[in-house]
Design a protein around this motif. Structure first.
Motif, short mmCIF file in Angstrom:
data_model
loop_
_atom_site.label_atom_id
_atom_site.label_comp_id
_atom_site.label_asym_id
_atom_site.label_seq_id
_atom_site.Cartn_x
_atom_site.Cartn_y
_atom_site.Cartn_z
N UNK A 74 48.13 35.04 -5.04
CA UNK A 74 47.03 35.81 -4.46
C UNK A 74 46.20 35.00 -3.46
N UNK A 75 46.10 33.69 -3.66
CA UNK A 75 45.36 32.86 -2.70
C UNK A 75 45.93 32.98 -1.29
N UNK A 76 47.23 32.75 -1.11
CA UNK A 76 47.80 32.92 0.22
C UNK A 76 47.70 34.36 0.75
N UNK A 77 47.79 35.33 -0.14
CA UNK A 77 47.63 36.72 0.32
C UNK A 77 46.22 36.94 0.87
N UNK A 78 45.22 36.40 0.18
CA UNK A 78 43.84 36.51 0.67
C UNK A 78 43.66 35.80 1.99
N UNK A 79 44.30 34.65 2.12
CA UNK A 79 44.22 33.92 3.38
C UNK A 79 44.78 34.76 4.53
N UNK A 80 45.95 35.34 4.34
CA UNK A 80 46.58 36.15 5.39
C UNK A 80 45.69 37.34 5.74
N UNK A 81 45.14 38.00 4.74
CA UNK A 81 44.25 39.14 5.02
C UNK A 81 43.05 38.69 5.85
N UNK A 82 42.46 37.55 5.49
CA UNK A 82 41.31 37.04 6.24
C UNK A 82 41.70 36.53 7.61
N UNK A 83 42.89 35.98 7.73
CA UNK A 83 43.38 35.52 9.03
C UNK A 83 43.56 36.72 9.97
N UNK A 84 44.11 37.79 9.45
CA UNK A 84 44.34 38.99 10.27
C UNK A 84 43.05 39.65 10.72
N UNK A 85 41.97 39.44 9.98
CA UNK A 85 40.68 40.03 10.38
C UNK A 85 39.77 39.00 11.05
N UNK A 90 42.94 29.57 11.48
CA UNK A 90 44.28 29.18 11.03
C UNK A 90 44.32 27.82 10.33
N UNK A 91 43.45 26.90 10.73
CA UNK A 91 43.44 25.56 10.14
C UNK A 91 43.21 25.57 8.62
N UNK A 92 42.55 26.60 8.15
CA UNK A 92 42.29 26.69 6.71
C UNK A 92 43.60 26.84 5.93
N UNK A 93 44.64 27.30 6.60
CA UNK A 93 45.94 27.46 5.96
C UNK A 93 46.54 26.17 5.45
N UNK A 94 46.06 25.03 5.94
CA UNK A 94 46.57 23.76 5.43
C UNK A 94 46.34 23.62 3.93
N UNK A 95 45.29 24.23 3.42
CA UNK A 95 45.03 24.15 1.98
C UNK A 95 46.13 24.81 1.16
N UNK A 96 46.82 25.77 1.75
CA UNK A 96 47.86 26.51 1.02
C UNK A 96 49.07 25.66 0.71
N UNK A 97 49.35 24.68 1.54
CA UNK A 97 50.55 23.86 1.35
C UNK A 97 50.49 23.12 0.01
N UNK A 98 49.41 22.37 -0.19
CA UNK A 98 49.32 21.58 -1.42
C UNK A 98 48.69 22.32 -2.59
N UNK A 99 47.89 23.32 -2.32
CA UNK A 99 47.26 24.06 -3.42
C UNK A 99 48.14 25.17 -3.98
N UNK A 100 49.05 25.68 -3.18
CA UNK A 100 49.82 26.84 -3.61
C UNK A 100 51.33 26.68 -3.45
N UNK A 101 51.78 26.53 -2.21
CA UNK A 101 53.22 26.62 -1.92
C UNK A 101 54.08 25.63 -2.70
N UNK A 102 53.64 24.37 -2.81
CA UNK A 102 54.49 23.38 -3.50
C UNK A 102 54.62 23.66 -4.99
N UNK A 103 53.75 24.48 -5.54
CA UNK A 103 53.78 24.77 -6.98
C UNK A 103 54.54 26.04 -7.30
N UNK A 104 54.90 26.83 -6.30
CA UNK A 104 55.61 28.09 -6.57
C UNK A 104 56.89 27.86 -7.36
N UNK A 105 57.72 26.91 -6.96
CA UNK A 105 59.02 26.71 -7.61
C UNK A 105 58.86 26.24 -9.06
#
Length: 122
Positions: A74-85, A90-105
C-alpha cells in the motif's frame, strides 16, 4: 526477518532523530512541520520490533509479516496516487526501494509457505 527488523529500527530512528536528512540527501525541501515525518519514522521503527519478534518463528508469527507486507504494497500505491496528483515529488520514490521493494520477495515467500501450510494461527 531479522534483517528487516534491523533495517526498520535503524531507518525509524534515523527519521525520528534526523528528520531532514533524507530530504537533503535527495535534494528536496523538508516538510514543515516535521511531526508527520517523525511519526512515520516511529511507526516504521515499531514495525521493526514486530519483525524482530517474528524472526524467531516467521511461520508461527505470520500475521505480523502479513501486516508488514500489506504496508509494503500500500505504501507504493499511495506514492503513485500522490505522484499522479502532483502532491509528492518523484524524488520521494527513493524511499520505496529500501522501505518496500527489497522486502517484497522475502515477505512473499514466507507468506507463501504459510499458505501452503494452511494459514494456521499459533
Amino acid at each position: 526477518m531479522l534483517a528487516a527488523a534491523v533495517y526498520n529500527i535503524l531507518w525509524g530512528a534515523w527519521v525520528v532523530l534526523f528528520p531532514d536528512a533524507f530530504f537533503h540527501l535527495v535534494g528536496m525541501t523538508p516538510p514543515e512541520p516535521d511531526i508527520i515525518w517523525r511519526g512515520m519514522g516511529m511507526v516504521i521503527g515499531v514495525y521493526g520490533l514486530g519483525y524482530y519478534w517474528a524472526s524467531f518463528d516467521p511461520i508461527r508469527h505470520w500475521p505480523i509479516i502479513a501486516v508488514g507486507f500489506l504496508g509494503k504494497i500500500f505504501g507504493p500505491m499511495g506514492y503513485v496516487m500522490n505522484l499522479l496528483t502532483d502532491t509528492v515529488p518523484p524524488e520521494f520514490g527513493y524511499t520505496l526501494i529500501t522501505n518496500d521493494f527489497i522486502w517484497w520477495v522475502p515477505f512473499f515467500l514466507i507468506l507463501k509457505r504459510v499458505h501452503e501450510n494452511g494459514w494456521k494461527l499459533a
